[in-house]
Scaffold this motif. Structure first.
Motif, PDB file in Angstrom:
ATOM      1  N   ALA A  16      36.191  34.273  40.704  1.00 49.28           N
ATOM      2  CA  ALA A  16      35.235  35.630  40.857  1.00 49.28           C
ATOM      3  C   ALA A  16      35.159  35.867  41.974  1.00 49.28           C
ATOM      4  N   LEU A  17      35.084  37.008  41.873  1.00 46.82           N
ATOM      5  CA  LEU A  17      34.941  38.226  43.039  1.00 46.82           C
ATOM      6  C   LEU A  17      33.452  39.166  43.154  1.00 46.82           C
ATOM      7  N   GLU A  18      32.969  39.375  44.403  1.00 44.90           N
ATOM      8  CA  GLU A  18      32.115  40.467  44.741  1.00 44.90           C
ATOM      9  C   GLU A  18      32.560  41.059  44.803  1.00 44.90           C
ATOM     10  N   VAL A  19      32.283  42.537  44.601  1.00 51.89           N
ATOM     11  CA  VAL A  19      32.563  43.403  44.889  1.00 51.89           C
ATOM     12  C   VAL A  19      31.642  44.799  44.548  1.00 51.89           C
ATOM     13  N   ASP A  20      31.170  45.815  45.045  1.00 59.46           N
ATOM     14  CA  ASP A  20      30.396  46.860  45.164  1.00 59.46           C
ATOM     15  C   ASP A  20      30.479  48.223  43.916  1.00 59.46           C
TER      16      ASP A  20
ATOM     17  N   ASP B  75      34.500  50.947  38.978  1.00 61.26           N
ATOM     18  CA  ASP B  75      36.334  51.172  39.856  1.00 61.26           C
ATOM     19  C   ASP B  75      36.546  50.098  39.536  1.00 61.26           C
ATOM     20  N   ALA B  76      35.973  48.308  39.922  1.00 59.80           N
ATOM     21  CA  ALA B  76      36.205  47.941  39.952  1.00 59.80           C
ATOM     22  C   ALA B  76      37.405  47.199  37.814  1.00 59.80           C
TER      23      ALA B  76
ATOM     24  N   ILE C 286      44.023  35.278  36.298  1.00 61.17           N
ATOM     25  CA  ILE C 286      44.923  35.600  37.648  1.00 61.17           C
ATOM     26  C   ILE C 286      45.924  34.102  37.105  1.00 61.17           C
ATOM     27  N   GLY C 287      47.364  35.219  37.370  1.00 60.90           N
ATOM     28  CA  GLY C 287      48.745  33.641  37.058  1.00 60.90           C
ATOM     29  C   GLY C 287      48.828  32.705  38.367  1.00 60.90           C
ATOM     30  N   CYS C 288      48.101  33.233  39.989  1.00 58.71           N
ATOM     31  CA  CYS C 288      49.224  31.822  40.591  1.00 58.71           C
ATOM     32  C   CYS C 288      47.909  32.180  41.446  1.00 58.71           C
ATOM     33  N   LYS C 289      48.020  32.104  42.505  1.00 55.33           N
ATOM     34  CA  LYS C 289      46.746  32.414  44.156  1.00 55.33           C
ATOM     35  C   LYS C 289      47.892  33.841  44.422  1.00 55.33           C
ATOM     36  N   SER C 290      49.099  34.243  44.673  1.00 62.55           N
ATOM     37  CA  SER C 290      49.845  34.714  45.493  1.00 62.55           C
ATOM     38  C   SER C 290      49.202  36.401  44.194  1.00 62.55           C
ATOM     39  N   ASP C 291      49.157  36.351  43.398  1.00 62.77           N
ATOM     40  CA  ASP C 291      47.681  37.419  42.818  1.00 62.77           C
ATOM     41  C   ASP C 291      47.077  37.641  42.650  1.00 62.77           C
ATOM     42  N   ILE C 292      46.359  36.941  43.829  1.00 63.85           N
ATOM     43  CA  ILE C 292      44.634  37.397  44.502  1.00 63.85           C
ATOM     44  C   ILE C 292      44.956  38.744  45.422  1.00 63.85           C
ATOM     45  N   ALA C 293      46.421  38.450  46.701  1.00 63.97           N
ATOM     46  CA  ALA C 293      46.503  39.290  47.338  1.00 63.97           C
ATOM     47  C   ALA C 293      46.464  41.072  46.445  1.00 63.97           C
ATOM     48  N   THR C 294      47.826  40.933  45.558  1.00 66.12           N
ATOM     49  CA  THR C 294      47.587  42.376  44.866  1.00 66.12           C
ATOM     50  C   THR C 294      46.710  42.960  44.323  1.00 66.12           C
ATOM     51  N   LEU C 295      45.534  41.564  43.435  1.00 61.94           N
ATOM     52  CA  LEU C 295      44.965  42.535  42.867  1.00 61.94           C
ATOM     53  C   LEU C 295      43.683  43.370  44.165  1.00 61.94           C
ATOM     54  N   ILE C 296      43.633  42.284  45.295  1.00 58.75           N
ATOM     55  CA  ILE C 296      42.647  42.622  46.130  1.00 58.75           C
ATOM     56  C   ILE C 296      43.225  43.865  46.849  1.00 58.75           C
ATOM     57  N   ASP C 297      44.983  44.194  46.819  1.00 59.69           N
ATOM     58  CA  ASP C 297      44.442  45.306  47.620  1.00 59.69           C
ATOM     59  C   ASP C 297      44.584  46.766  46.611  1.00 59.69           C
ATOM     60  N   GLY C 298      45.004  46.522  45.133  1.00 55.51           N
ATOM     61  CA  GLY C 298      44.773  47.754  44.091  1.00 55.51           C
ATOM     62  C   GLY C 298      42.774  47.665  44.242  1.00 55.51           C
ATOM     63  N   LEU C 299      42.140  47.105  44.696  1.00 55.77           N
ATOM     64  CA  LEU C 299      40.864  47.274  45.347  1.00 55.77           C
ATOM     65  C   LEU C 299      40.655  48.671  45.703  1.00 55.77           C
ATOM     66  N   ARG C 300      41.082  47.940  46.762  1.00 49.13           N
ATOM     67  CA  ARG C 300      41.235  48.673  47.992  1.00 49.13           C
ATOM     68  C   ARG C 300      41.593  50.206  48.165  1.00 49.13           C
ATOM     69  N   THR C 301      42.430  50.073  47.031  1.00 48.40           N
ATOM     70  CA  THR C 301      43.273  51.057  47.045  1.00 48.40           C
ATOM     71  C   THR C 301      42.371  52.122  46.508  1.00 48.40           C
ATOM     72  N   LYS C 302      41.664  51.953  45.568  1.00 42.88           N
ATOM     73  CA  LYS C 302      40.964  52.747  44.711  1.00 42.88           C
ATOM     74  C   LYS C 302      39.103  52.598  45.236  1.00 42.88           C
ATOM     75  N   ASP C 303      39.571  52.253  46.918  1.00 46.42           N
ATOM     76  CA  ASP C 303      37.795  52.179  48.030  1.00 46.42           C
ATOM     77  C   ASP C 303      36.665  51.398  46.917  1.00 46.42           C
TER      78      ASP C 303
END
Length: 305
Positions: free
Chosen positions: A234-238, A242-243, A266-283
């Motif tokens: 579960a993700l809380e975003v602003d 965009d998310a 997602i497939g595994c825990k390591s995918d969380i970092a990838t997902l967060i990086d992608g969200l941050r890239t889009k502010d």
């Protein structure tokens, strides 16, 4: 941890003529494990413990402890290797911790004064050994009850709701003690509890029952993996729109919008970092990330009607 320290086969019991309170119970507690016994209120946890200890007479099936059948000729030998703490211990409030332990030691026999001081050290009460128990906190009383259960240096420790009523500090202390008894002294621990988060943090194995039937039994790791390869987060975003665009780009499946949070797979825990990086890239700001595949979530899924 291949040998079983407790095993039941097709265990059955009923308090009355209508229905069965325990049905076909196959319980397997590996030696050296911390086994969490979970179930809703009234599911049969305490009854199962009484059957294991021989406090109730089984109506069908088999019970074995330490590889020996739990029968009249073996019961005392088996129980001499077991320590128990059933909810709140019975203590003499007007006596000190040491005096309570000495009384308990007399009942057990062959318990040395050295062992009494040793168990006080184990449960971290040596500094208050001469203090009256009526001045103890509930957590300290629980630890003294645990010290009494440890007097005979048991191979198996059975704890029924050991953290019931404790504050967060007391819960952490009990959790730490259980782990230490297992890792440092090699004690097999059987814990019946309704605090699922504590079982998840403490136990290596788990058994889940409902209506007197075993629903699931395996390692805690296997239980978490029982729902398959997908991990729910579960993700809380602003910025929801965009998310959602980022999720689509990364091929992440949106399960639902849950209480203002995006529930994704997602497939595994390591995918969380990838997902967060992608969200941050889009502010897109990420305020909170919660992994939903906890023992509590899986427990509720298994036990819901």
């Amino acid at each position: 941890m291949n040998s079983l320290i407790v095993e039941t086969k097709n265990l059955g019991f009923s308090y009355g003529k209508s229905g069965k309170d325990i049905q076909g119970m196959d319980l397997r507690v590996p030696q050296g494990s911390i086994y969490g016994f979970l179930g809703p209120n009234g599911s049969g946890k305490s009854t199962t413990i009484r059957l294991i200890l021989g406090l109730l007479k089984k109506h069908e099936g088999e019970v074995a402890m330490f590889g020996a059948p739990m029968e009249s000729r073996t019961r005392l030998t088996n129980l001499s290797k077991v320590g128990t703490l059933i909810e709140n211990p019975s203590l003499y409030g007007h006596l000190s911790a040491l005096e309570n332990l000495r009384i308990a030691a007399k009942y057990r026999g062959k318990i040395t004064e050295e062992r009494i001081f040793e168990v006080l050290e184990i449960v971290k009460l040596a500094h208050v050994g001469s203090k009256k128990v009526k001045a103890f906190s509930l957590g300290m009383k629980q630890r003294l009850g645990l010290a009494i259960a440890l007097l005979s240096n048991p191979e198996l420790l059975i704890l029924d709701e050991p953290t019931n009523g404790l504050d967060p500090k007391g819960i952490i202390e009990m959790r730490t003690l259980i782990k230490e008894l297992n890792t440092k002294y090699g004690t097999t621990v059987f814990v019946s509890s309704h605090l699922l988060s504590e079982i998840e943090k403490t136990c290596s194995h788990v058994g889940i029952i409902r209506d007197g039937k075993m629903l699931y039994q395996d390692t805690v790791t296997a239980l978490k993996n029982a729902k398959g390869d997908q991990l729910q987060v579960a993700l809380e975003v602003d910025k929801f729109i965009d998310a959602l665009a980022v999720l689509e780009t990364q091929g992440v499946k949106l399960v639902e919008n849950e209480d203002g949070m995006l529930l994704v797979e997602i497939g595994c825990k390591s995918d969380i970092a990838t997902l967060i990086d992608g969200l941050r890239t889009k502010d897109v700001a990420v305020y909170q990330v919660v992994i939903k595949n906890s023992l509590e979530d899986l427990f509720l899924t298994l036990t819901e009607n």
